[in-house]
Write a protein that holds these residues in place. Structure first.
Motif, PDB file in Angstrom:
ATOM      1  N   ILE A 319       0.911  -1.179   0.063  1.00  0.00           N
ATOM      2  CA  ILE A 319      -0.022   0.049  -0.046  1.00  0.00           C
ATOM      3  C   ILE A 319       1.044   1.202   0.024  1.00  0.00           C
ATOM      4  O   ILE A 319       0.467   2.351  -0.709  1.00  0.00           O
ATOM      5  CB  ILE A 319      -1.011   0.094   1.155  1.00  0.00           C
ATOM      6  CG1 ILE A 319      -2.031  -1.047   1.049  1.00  0.00           C
ATOM      7  CG2 ILE A 319      -1.671   1.423   1.369  1.00  0.00           C
ATOM      8  CD1 ILE A 319      -2.965  -1.491   2.106  1.00  0.00           C
ATOM      9  N   LEU A 320       2.074   1.174   0.743  1.00  0.00           N
ATOM     10  CA  LEU A 320       2.953   2.265   0.850  1.00  0.00           C
ATOM     11  C   LEU A 320       3.494   2.671  -0.909  1.00  0.00           C
ATOM     12  O   LEU A 320       3.516   3.615  -1.018  1.00  0.00           O
ATOM     13  CB  LEU A 320       4.056   2.046   1.907  1.00  0.00           C
ATOM     14  CG  LEU A 320       3.804   2.037   3.272  1.00  0.00           C
ATOM     15  CD1 LEU A 320       4.994   1.768   4.237  1.00  0.00           C
ATOM     16  CD2 LEU A 320       3.145   3.765   3.700  1.00  0.00           C
ATOM     17  N   HIS A 321       3.504   1.472  -1.581  1.00  0.00           N
ATOM     18  CA  HIS A 321       4.476   1.811  -2.606  1.00  0.00           C
ATOM     19  C   HIS A 321       3.239   2.048  -3.646  1.00  0.00           C
ATOM     20  O   HIS A 321       3.409   2.918  -4.630  1.00  0.00           O
ATOM     21  CB  HIS A 321       4.782   0.551  -3.280  1.00  0.00           C
ATOM     22  CG  HIS A 321       6.419   0.203  -2.576  1.00  0.00           C
ATOM     23  ND1 HIS A 321       7.533   1.049  -2.745  1.00  0.00           N
ATOM     24  CD2 HIS A 321       6.605  -0.558  -1.601  1.00  0.00           C
ATOM     25  CE1 HIS A 321       8.464   0.515  -2.015  1.00  0.00           C
ATOM     26  NE2 HIS A 321       8.020  -0.463  -0.992  1.00  0.00           N
ATOM     27  N   LEU A 322       1.888   1.881  -3.361  1.00  0.00           N
ATOM     28  CA  LEU A 322       1.057   2.185  -4.253  1.00  0.00           C
ATOM     29  C   LEU A 322       0.703   3.639  -4.069  1.00  0.00           C
ATOM     30  O   LEU A 322       0.322   4.322  -5.232  1.00  0.00           O
ATOM     31  CB  LEU A 322      -0.452   1.436  -4.006  1.00  0.00           C
ATOM     32  CG  LEU A 322      -0.459   0.034  -4.520  1.00  0.00           C
ATOM     33  CD1 LEU A 322      -1.988  -0.644  -4.038  1.00  0.00           C
ATOM     34  CD2 LEU A 322       0.021  -0.291  -5.914  1.00  0.00           C
ATOM     35  N   GLU A 323       0.950   4.051  -2.939  1.00  0.00           N
ATOM     36  CA  GLU A 323       0.550   5.577  -2.747  1.00  0.00           C
ATOM     37  C   GLU A 323       1.399   6.488  -3.412  1.00  0.00           C
ATOM     38  O   GLU A 323       1.409   7.709  -3.836  1.00  0.00           O
ATOM     39  CB  GLU A 323       0.517   5.860  -1.139  1.00  0.00           C
ATOM     40  CG  GLU A 323      -0.774   5.572  -0.477  1.00  0.00           C
ATOM     41  CD  GLU A 323      -1.651   6.372  -0.777  1.00  0.00           C
ATOM     42  OE1 GLU A 323      -1.764   7.517  -1.261  1.00  0.00           O
ATOM     43  OE2 GLU A 323      -2.867   6.123  -0.151  1.00  0.00           O
ATOM     44  N   ARG A 324       2.621   5.860  -3.550  1.00  0.00           N
ATOM     45  CA  ARG A 324       3.806   6.399  -4.439  1.00  0.00           C
ATOM     46  C   ARG A 324       3.695   6.473  -5.852  1.00  0.00           C
ATOM     47  O   ARG A 324       4.627   6.612  -6.482  1.00  0.00           O
ATOM     48  CB  ARG A 324       5.390   6.017  -3.777  1.00  0.00           C
ATOM     49  CG  ARG A 324       5.465   6.247  -2.402  1.00  0.00           C
ATOM     50  CD  ARG A 324       6.682   5.803  -1.895  1.00  0.00           C
ATOM     51  NE  ARG A 324       6.897   5.474  -0.591  1.00  0.00           N
ATOM     52  CZ  ARG A 324       7.505   4.658   0.135  1.00  0.00           C
ATOM     53  NH1 ARG A 324       8.219   3.951  -0.503  1.00  0.00           N
ATOM     54  NH2 ARG A 324       7.711   4.766   1.428  1.00  0.00           N
ATOM     55  N   HIS A 325       2.735   5.541  -6.391  1.00  0.00           N
ATOM     56  CA  HIS A 325       2.516   5.245  -7.865  1.00  0.00           C
ATOM     57  C   HIS A 325       3.383   4.560  -8.143  1.00  0.00           C
ATOM     58  O   HIS A 325       4.192   4.452  -9.550  1.00  0.00           O
ATOM     59  CB  HIS A 325       2.232   6.540  -8.414  1.00  0.00           C
ATOM     60  CG  HIS A 325       1.470   6.373  -9.772  1.00  0.00           C
ATOM     61  ND1 HIS A 325       1.983   6.050 -10.786  1.00  0.00           N
ATOM     62  CD2 HIS A 325       0.137   6.436  -9.949  1.00  0.00           C
ATOM     63  CE1 HIS A 325       1.252   5.849 -11.846  1.00  0.00           C
ATOM     64  NE2 HIS A 325      -0.132   6.146 -11.267  1.00  0.00           N
ATOM     65  N   ASP A 326       4.158   3.269  -7.330  1.00  0.00           N
ATOM     66  CA  ASP A 326       4.900   2.455  -7.789  1.00  0.00           C
ATOM     67  C   ASP A 326       4.441   1.350  -8.405  1.00  0.00           C
ATOM     68  O   ASP A 326       3.201   1.107  -7.970  1.00  0.00           O
ATOM     69  CB  ASP A 326       6.114   2.062  -6.702  1.00  0.00           C
ATOM     70  CG  ASP A 326       6.839   3.457  -6.355  1.00  0.00           C
ATOM     71  OD1 ASP A 326       7.129   4.166  -7.215  1.00  0.00           O
ATOM     72  OD2 ASP A 326       7.390   3.448  -5.095  1.00  0.00           O
ATOM     73  N   SER A 327       5.251   0.669  -9.135  1.00  0.00           N
ATOM     74  CA  SER A 327       4.530  -0.651  -9.521  1.00  0.00           C
ATOM     75  C   SER A 327       5.028  -1.886  -8.700  1.00  0.00           C
ATOM     76  O   SER A 327       6.172  -1.741  -8.381  1.00  0.00           O
ATOM     77  CB  SER A 327       5.009  -0.919 -11.298  1.00  0.00           C
ATOM     78  OG  SER A 327       4.319  -0.127 -11.746  1.00  0.00           O
ATOM     79  N   VAL A 328       4.252  -3.025  -8.648  1.00  0.00           N
ATOM     80  CA  VAL A 328       4.411  -3.762  -7.293  1.00  0.00           C
ATOM     81  C   VAL A 328       4.402  -5.366  -7.806  1.00  0.00           C
ATOM     82  O   VAL A 328       3.470  -5.377  -8.845  1.00  0.00           O
ATOM     83  CB  VAL A 328       3.871  -3.514  -6.115  1.00  0.00           C
ATOM     84  CG1 VAL A 328       4.154  -2.353  -5.522  1.00  0.00           C
ATOM     85  CG2 VAL A 328       2.319  -3.733  -6.247  1.00  0.00           C
ATOM     86  N   PHE A 329       5.104  -6.055  -7.598  1.00  0.00           N
ATOM     87  CA  PHE A 329       4.861  -7.585  -7.911  1.00  0.00           C
ATOM     88  C   PHE A 329       4.896  -8.231  -6.389  1.00  0.00           C
ATOM     89  O   PHE A 329       5.794  -8.449  -5.851  1.00  0.00           O
ATOM     90  CB  PHE A 329       6.071  -8.231  -8.514  1.00  0.00           C
ATOM     91  CG  PHE A 329       5.963  -9.350  -8.943  1.00  0.00           C
ATOM     92  CD1 PHE A 329       4.507 -10.112  -8.949  1.00  0.00           C
ATOM     93  CD2 PHE A 329       6.916 -10.291  -9.631  1.00  0.00           C
ATOM     94  CE1 PHE A 329       4.749 -11.662  -9.252  1.00  0.00           C
ATOM     95  CE2 PHE A 329       7.052 -11.528  -9.916  1.00  0.00           C
ATOM     96  CZ  PHE A 329       6.009 -12.368  -9.940  1.00  0.00           C
ATOM     97  N   VAL A 330       3.595  -8.809  -6.083  1.00  0.00           N
ATOM     98  CA  VAL A 330       3.183  -9.561  -5.012  1.00  0.00           C
ATOM     99  C   VAL A 330       3.298 -11.029  -5.295  1.00  0.00           C
ATOM    100  O   VAL A 330       2.345 -11.502  -5.696  1.00  0.00           O
ATOM    101  CB  VAL A 330       1.910  -8.843  -4.328  1.00  0.00           C
ATOM    102  CG1 VAL A 330       1.602  -9.519  -3.120  1.00  0.00           C
ATOM    103  CG2 VAL A 330       1.900  -7.375  -4.435  1.00  0.00           C
ATOM    104  N   ALA A 331       4.147 -11.574  -4.718  1.00  0.00           N
ATOM    105  CA  ALA A 331       4.325 -13.241  -4.872  1.00  0.00           C
ATOM    106  C   ALA A 331       4.080 -13.705  -3.296  1.00  0.00           C
ATOM    107  O   ALA A 331       5.096 -13.767  -2.634  1.00  0.00           O
ATOM    108  CB  ALA A 331       5.574 -13.298  -5.402  1.00  0.00           C
ATOM    109  N   ALA A 332       2.780 -13.743  -3.093  1.00  0.00           N
ATOM    110  CA  ALA A 332       2.406 -14.336  -1.763  1.00  0.00           C
ATOM    111  C   ALA A 332       1.797 -15.847  -2.016  1.00  0.00           C
ATOM    112  O   ALA A 332       1.524 -16.329  -2.765  1.00  0.00           O
ATOM    113  CB  ALA A 332       1.354 -13.435  -1.322  1.00  0.00           C
TER     114      ALA A 332
END
Length: 1199
Positions: A319-332
């Protein structure tokens, strides 16, 4: 009497009455008139015909009754209007776009308008059919959602969008045109052209105009004098004149000297910027999820979305990176809560008043996510092949194929897009559909941020690094450490109420593998097998899963789980037929209470009420209703879609206690159970039976354990036959999941979609694919090395190749070619059976590798492993000294003379001779000699190993070693150029064409090398070293250029072949321009070439809609079921009657009909594109006729 008879007469007929019915025009109104002889209609010639026959009308009106012609009313029958000729109207064009606009100037604090300023607009002539820029105006409103196959896509992110200045700079910097030889005289498509020859050139060929004669009246003397002065400057060189030509060309295009200086400065500065490496080479950034995020609510005081629970650490990091408009790869891990990240992105887009696209691999998952997100956010739309709900919503849910179509068609939805969420991204490993994910990731514009949701994969960083390099942005990789609900894995060997407790722990919740539990399961199974043998005889077949024994296994297992309160349970069975058999066999099992039965009954009635009466009586509907009332369910691709949704909803409510499902149930469906049971650990993958892969096992086993309800999840593997091997179980349960691998391949749709856009190339798509990533990730380093080598090459001194050294360059090339030819022949020899047979113990060989250069050795032992053969060889060497490696390196022939190239120039020890034992690969054997020594390999190896110990290091070698070394030394002294070798053609009987031609070419090269003159010059060594250094740098530069060029692409040959197919079929022309047939193929959803050929051959136009649908059904049905003995005369029957005509499950029939309707819709769009309204109407009719009954019943998730 007479009066009575008169009264009995019937009334007169209506036709005898003095009335006339007159039709008033063609309005359908009638009027009764008491006028004799009245006309029947007020129209002079009766009613106009609806569709008159032209030939009959001409005969009746003009030939048979010429009196009808209006001979006297000429003023009404022949009328014309005089048109004023205006040739200048042909030159009229539309007005130019507005070059400027008024921009408001506001106060920075209050926002009050202070004034207006006129600003110049750029790119005002852009359109959706000519530009890829986001600055182009939007298309028509009707095409804003799906786009149009004729529109250009938006410029893909990560690729530099060229401007006019970039294009001109690139032309000046890169294009090297010979203006004397390379200019075309006739433009493509023209019959005549221009002659660019100078004035004193002979007369031009017929059909050409002399450009010099046409330009003679013009005064160009100033330019000629300027050019003559530039060429004729004192001390000037050819390079000076060439370097000055761009300046002169730039000077002609600028209006002031300041512009010229600025343009030169910008050109010099911009070129290095284009080739400089990115500021941060690490594109994939791993995020630490072990430490808590303490300042989460300080950083985000007002989150865009809040949950009823506290998010986990990995969710907060995302969520912190989404607020910075970053792209994320969540491998959970499975059921860890990856959907929380998607929900926050959707809420963030609604807060920003932008849009989000959520993609899923399967349509069923799209429907479920639509239901979940609509209940959460409200403003959610759904786009599938046949359903379009709320397309104006801020969050759109669709399959990845639909997003690819929107990207290629230039949909205006992409403009407002902020996030694209790829769920179950590990589906990229799918061999058939995995390429779609790569295409979408490559084609997404730069302003779109990416969210990737996946199960745990071992190469998440590598995949994220590819996307980061592709999009030139950092991708933050967030992985979970462990499952929120740990799992316990068991083996079950029971098959009756007496043995229902035979449950053995194999892998506990901490990840410890218990061999004790495995051996206990083996003993329990062995004991039962021995009792079976004592009772029925040893030759009785062991249990392999018959229906009756399957029933006993499941009844005992489910009774045991029910007593331990471990329901609900999902049983994964890798066969649709076995799912149905196992559920149908449990007729005596009833797991629901009376209240649950009532709830199930009401829910079924409410869901099935939307079906017509005949569809409610389908055998599958009746059978599934009976199973559901007892708490059993079946879920696989052969089940009707509405029944699958009913099963899923009842299972999520806890009313389905036992669910028999195939692997597709584990694909992204958030429906965990208390227990997961594997019917078997082997599956059929379409080609063969194999064990489950670790990733597949983890994906399905992850359905066990409900977060917040169960402390642990239970996974049970049934051992119906023998217990599987421990190694196989350990690999399946504890092995690493499958890596994300590229399934990129070329398709005709991709090629045509990219060929129709001049600015995009298929080669660029291939370069950016995940398959080319390992070879392309070092491209920046290759470019830097290439620049350094180019600078180094320019600083080298040119070798002198005059006089006797005139053939120095040829001598170098002959030596290089001879070395390559010999290595090729040697590889063929070592790959042949006879060559490997000759490499037996005692064979003398020439060894050449990094440690030994042309050294004799004798093979002592030959061993083989799974990869290659290993030759243990006794090799000559010098006595070991500290300077020995340097001395040996200096003694190697730096300057090869003819004897060195033709022979081997064997190594001879300068001092006392020593020996060593080396393990050689096939590539280390430079030559196989004809000499064979009698050696005792075992004794030599035993003695050498003994003397390697410190205690026996100074012991002398045994006689066998000494004899072998002396024989090798004698051969080396007797044959300084190497002993005679086995001839590949005559001795080893190799008749391969490459070997025979290689031998002939080697002999020819040896003759040329012997006759070289340069070796007799005293300057030969120094000049050869200069030439070799220069040639090695050039060779390395060629290798780097090849790696950076399109020629190194793995799929380039296939691309050229596919383009040639399109050119032969007429889809593209010789210049690569997409023609009408190619644009039609782009509009097809599948089978693009076949459907386009059918359309252009008019094979569909003459058929009726029903016949077209029947023909196309052969392209969508892939079932191998029984087609039935005879089809009915008409297929316009209810689905309930048609479903029983073949042995294909009803669910597969529904899927085929849905795909057929989608194909009809794509053909309808293609017919409109071509201008075939008749075929378009037929395809519309066919699609409409298909949309009926249970096949197109609305999804329960969308209601």
């Amino acid at each position: 009497m007479m009066e009575t008879e008169r009264l009995a007469l019937p009334p007169p007929d209506p036709l005898d009455l003095p009335l006339r019915a007159v039709e008033l025009g063609c309005t359908g109104r009638w009027e009764l008139l008491n006028v004799p002889g009245a006309p029947e209609s007020t129209l002079p010639h009766g009613l106009p015909p609806c569709a008159p026959d032209l030939q009959q009308e001409a005969e009746e009106s003009f030939l048979s009754s010429p009196a009808w012609l209006p001979l006297h009313g000429v003023e009404h029958s022949a009328r014309k209007w005089q048109r004023k000729m205006d040739p200048w109207s042909l030159l009229a064009i539309l007005g130019a776009p507005v070059p400027s606009d008024l921009q408001a100037q506001r106060h920075p604090t209050t926002g009050q308008i202070l004034g207006y300023k006129e600003v110049l607009l750029e790119n005002t002539d852009l359109s959706a059919t000519t530009s890829l820029s986001l600055r182009r105006p939007p298309g028509p409103t009707s095409q804003s959602l799906w786009g149009n196959p004729t529109q250009y896509p938006f410029w893909p992110g990560g690729m530099d969008e060229p401007t006019m200045r970039d294009l001109s700079t690139q032309e000046e910097a890169e294009e090297d045109i010979d203006f004397e030889k390379d200019l075309l005289t006739i433009p493509p498509g023209f019959k005549k052209g221009m002659d660019f020859a100078p004035k004193d050139h002979p007369a031009p060929a017929p059909g050409l105009f002399s450009l010099s004669r046409l330009l003679e009246p013009l005064d160009l003397g100033g330019i000629d004098e300027f050019e003559r002065e530039a060429v004729g400057q004192p001390g000037g060189t050819r390079e000076d004149s060439v370097s000055a030509s761009p300046c002169s060309a730039a000077l002609a295009r600028t209006s002031s000297l300041e512009d010229l200086v600025l343009k030169e400065a910008s050109t010099v500065v911009s070129l290095p910027e284009l080739s400089k490496p990115p500021p941060q080479e690490q594109w994939a950034i791993p995020v630490d999820v072990t430490s808590p995020v303490g300042d989460f609510y300080r950083l985000i005081p007002k989150p865009a979305f809040q949950w009823a629970f506290e998010p986990d650490v990995f969710q907060k990091q995302a969520i912190l990176h989404l607020e910075r408009h970053d792209s994320v790869f969540v491998a959970a891990h499975t059921s860890a809560g990856k959907t929380v990240v998607a929900e926050y992105a959707i809420a963030l887009a609604q807060k920003h008043m932008t849009r989000t696209i959520y993609t899923s691999p399967i349509k069923a998952l799209s429907n479920q996510k639509f239901r979940d997100f609509r209940n959460t956010f409200g403003d959610v739309g759904l786009l599938t092949g046949d359903v379009q709900l709320h397309p104006e919503a801020s969050c759109l849910i669709m399959t990845t194929e639909i997003l690819r179509s929107m990207l290629y068609s230039g949909s205006d939805v992409i403009r407002d897009l902020e996030w694209v969420i790829f769920d179950e991204v590990h589906y990229i490993n799918d061999a058939e559909r995995g390429v779609v994910w790569e295409e979408v990731l490559i084609m997404l514009p730069d302003h779109v941020s990416i969210i990737l949701l996946s199960a745990t994969v071992p190469n998440a960083l590598e995949f994220a690094d590819w996307i980061g390099r592709l999009k030139r942005r950092q991708i933050y990789v967030i992985s979970t450490v462990a499952r929120p609900v740990p799992l316990e894995h068991y083996l079950f060997t029971g098959n009756s109420p007496k043995t229902q407790g035979e449950l053995f722990l194999l892998l506990d919740s901490r990840g410890t593998f218990h061999t004790k539990g495995y051996y206990a399961a083996v003993e329990a199974k062995k004991e039962r097998m021995s009792k079976h043998a004592q009772t029925f005889g040893a030759k009785q077949p062991t249990h392999h899963g018959g229906p009756a024994q399957d029933r006993g296994v499941y009844l005992s297992l489910l009774a045991f789980l029910r007593t331990r309160a471990q329901l609900p349970v999902v049983v994964f069975t890798f066969s649709r037929g076995r799912c149905d058999e196992q559920a149908s066999g449990l007729t005596s099992l009833d797991l629901t209470t009376s209240s649950e039965k009532s709830e199930i009954h009401l829910f079924l009635q409410r869901c099935l009420a939307r079906l017509r009466g005949s569809d409610r009586q389908l055998p599958q509907v009746l059978h599934m209703s009976e199973l559901l009332h007892r708490g059993l369910g079946v879920h696989h691709s052969g089940i009707l879609p509405i029944l699958k949704e009913i099963v899923e909803m009842l299972f999520s409510r806890g009313l389905v206690k036992v669910l028999f499902a195939t692997e597709t149930f584990a694909m992204g469906v958030n429906m965990p159970a208390r227990t997961v049971v594997f019917d078997s650990m082997r599956k059929h993958d379409g080609s063969t039976f194999r064990d489950l892969l670790p990733g597949e096992y983890v994906q399905m086993a992850g359905r066990a354990g409900r977060r917040g309800l169960d402390p642990t999840g239970t996974v049970i593997l049934l051992c119906k036959g023998r217990v599987p091997e421990m190694v196989d179980l350990h690999r399946m349960m504890m092995g690493k999941p499958s890596q994300l691998q590229s399934q990129f391949r070329l398709t005709y749709t991709m090629i045509l979609n990219l060929l129709r856009v001049d600015a995009l190339r298929v080669e660029d798509m291939m370069k950016r694919s995940f398959s080319e990533f390992p070879s392309r990730k070092d491209s920046k380093a290759h470019e830097q090395s290439l620049a350094e080598l180019s600078k180094k090459l320019g600083a080298l001194e040119e070798p002198d190749m005059t006089g006797q050294l005139v053939d120095l360059l040829e001598y170098y090339h002959w030596g290089e070619e001879l070395t390559e030819t010999r290595s090729l022949i040697q590889r063929r020899v070592l790959e042949s059976v006879n060559g490997l047979k000759s490499l037996s113990a005692g064979r003398v060989v020439v060894v050449k590798n990094q440690e030994h250069h042309n050294v004799l050795g004798v093979i002592l032992q030959v061993s083989s492993n799974s990869m290659s053969r290993v030759f243990t060889t006794l090799v000559l060497c010098d006595k070991p000294t500290s300077e020995d490696p340097q001395e040996r390196g200096s003694a190697s022939p730096d300057v090869p003379y003819p004897d060195d190239l033709i022979g081997f120039k064997l190594f001879l020890p300068e001092g006392p001779c020593d020996h060593t034992v080396a393990k050689l690969q096939t590539g280390d054997v430079a030559a196989i000699t004809t000499k064979v020594l009698r050696v005792n390999g075992e004794k030599i190896l035993e003695d050498f190993s003994k003397r390697q110990l410190p205690k026996f290091k100074k012991d002398p070698p045994i006689a066998a070693v000494t004899t072998a070394v002396q024989e090798l030394l004698r051969l080396a002294q007797a044959y300084p150029a190497g002993p005679p070798t086995l001839d590949p053609v005559n001795d080893l009987q190799l008749k391969d064409v490459s070997v025979v031609e290689g031998e002939l070419r080697a002999r020819k090269l040896e003759e040329l090398i012997r006759g070289a003159q340069c070796v007799h010059s005293p300057r030969f060594p120094t000049q050869y070293l200069k030439l070799r250094e220069r040639m090695q740098i050039q060779k390395e530069m060629e290798r780097l250029r090849f790696l950076l060029s399109d020629q190194s692409l793995l799929l380039l040959p296939e691309y050229h072949q596919r383009v040639e197919v399109l050119r032969i079929l007429g889809y593209v022309d010789e210049a690569g321009t997409v023609k009408l047939a190619g644009r039609v193929a782009c509009a097809m959803s599948s089978h693009e070439l076949l459907l386009t050929e059918l359309m252009f051959d008019n094979a569909l136009s003459a058929l009726q809609p029903e016949e077209i649908a029947a023909l196309l059904s052969g392209l969508v049905c892939q079932s191998s079921g029984d087609t039935g003995e005879q089809l009915p005369s008409t297929l316009k029957q209810p689905f309930s009657e048609l479903a029983g005509l073949s042995g294909t499950p009803e669910g597969l029939v529904v899927r085929c009909i849905q795909r057929l309707a989608e194909m009809c819709r794509s053909l309808r769009g293609a017919a409109r594109l071509v201008g075939e309204p008749v075929l378009g109407a037929k395809m519309e009719t066919a699609a409409t006729l298909l949309r009926r009954d249970i096949v197109f019943a609305a999804s329960l998730y969308t209601q």
